[in-house]
Design an enzyme around this catalytic site. Sequence first.
Site, mmCIF file in Angstrom:
data_model
loop_
_atom_site.group_PDB
_atom_site.id
_atom_site.type_symbol
_atom_site.label_atom_id
_atom_site.label_comp_id
_atom_site.label_asym_id
_atom_site.label_seq_id
_atom_site.Cartn_x
_atom_site.Cartn_y
_atom_site.Cartn_z
ATOM 1 N N GLY A 171 -37.662 63.621 26.387
ATOM 2 C CA GLY A 171 -38.975 64.077 25.972
ATOM 3 C C GLY A 171 -39.920 64.282 27.142
ATOM 4 C CB ALA B 175 -31.150 58.652 25.811
ATOM 5 C CG ASP B 176 -34.231 59.808 21.470
ATOM 6 O OD1 ASP B 176 -33.627 60.890 21.478
ATOM 7 O OD2 ASP B 176 -34.002 58.912 20.640
ATOM 8 C CB ILE B 177 -38.487 57.791 26.236
ATOM 9 C CG1 ILE B 177 -38.857 57.087 24.921
ATOM 10 C CG2 ILE B 177 -39.693 57.816 27.169
ATOM 11 C CD1 ILE B 177 -39.136 55.607 25.081
#
Length: 398
Positions: free
Chosen positions: A174, A169-171
């Site tokens: 980002g 989810a972060d990637i």
Amino acid sequence: MDQQPLPLEGITVVTVEQAVAAPFATRQLADLGARVIKVERVDGGDFARGYDTAARGLASHFVWCNRGKESLALDLKDPRGLAVVRRLVADADVFVQNLAHGAAARLGLDAATLCAAHPRLVAVDISGYGAGGPYADKRAYDMLVQCEAGLVSVTGTPERPVKAGIPAADIAAGMYAFSGVLAALVRRGVTGRGGPVEVSMLEALAEWLGHPLHHTLHGGEPPARTGLAHAVIAPYDAYATADGGRVLLSVQNDREWRRLAEQVMERPELGTDPRFATNAARVARRAETDGLVARALSALGADEAVARLERAGIACARLRDLRELAEHPQLAARQRWRQVGSPVGPLRALLPPVTLPGGKEARMGDVPALGQHTGALLRAVGMTDDEIAALRRDGVAA
């Protein structure tokens, strides 16, 4: 012929960021030539600095996401610290933040406020669930968003769902923030105006769930969790080899099955056996099909198994661990490894996957120590040595 410059040379980015999503986005900008000024807390900095000590005493997350940046340690709750950020933003091209919901707005650092004051600025708000709606205030760590977005429901074995082994989810957030900045800069080149960019982790990861989501939405059942197997193709799985390795293979059609039977399994009669001759038959007898393939590969070493599969034109791959990835022959042959500086000395790092032939190589700058550039940046906004010393004495800068 002269090399072309990096595409973001001359672009200045100011970022108030933490963890992975925003730091990963701004690292991509730094690699492409942008100057990235990372504003961190005076008491420990970006909390990702403390996740672990695996990178020779530094945190592996931080090393991964923060090379090539300048670290400015400020207390933004103090008006003097906040004033420094506002002065930097006034001369910047891009501002990025992923603070907890509402925190940036309270500081006047949300995208809408900044873009109203600076029409050429591209300002990015990265959040867990977006600015509105019933989940806006909800904590949004990566694993929680993986659950909310349904990724966990399609990952794992039939018996047990599992989260992805990377912060997906972060990637995702980002990378959409990164591409959003690039799109907004192109638009600014045409219109002269920047503008806000909004990215939420949930919406980014939901987009990545597109195939299983559409499969479910439009009349199908949710895809089954099958581990390394495929729900509707057989054989398609990883099989142990005689030397302790594991090789994944995928048979895409019945011609490939016949070649697998003849050239790899050395049982040509299985190629035309009606129990296995079609994919539908093999899926119906998946356990028996897998057993036949497993027995054949268990008699071969991994190198021999891969060689036979490739000669037969069967798609295959080794199941590598991370140490094996670090020594992958393809990455070595393509010279993808470099060294970046850090407070503990040089560290190995991969070139970013975007390659621009004919241009300068990606700028893979040093991983900064906390506050390494504070003095230089404060002087750059016009502060005297006495004023800087006062900020340090009062704990506003570090």
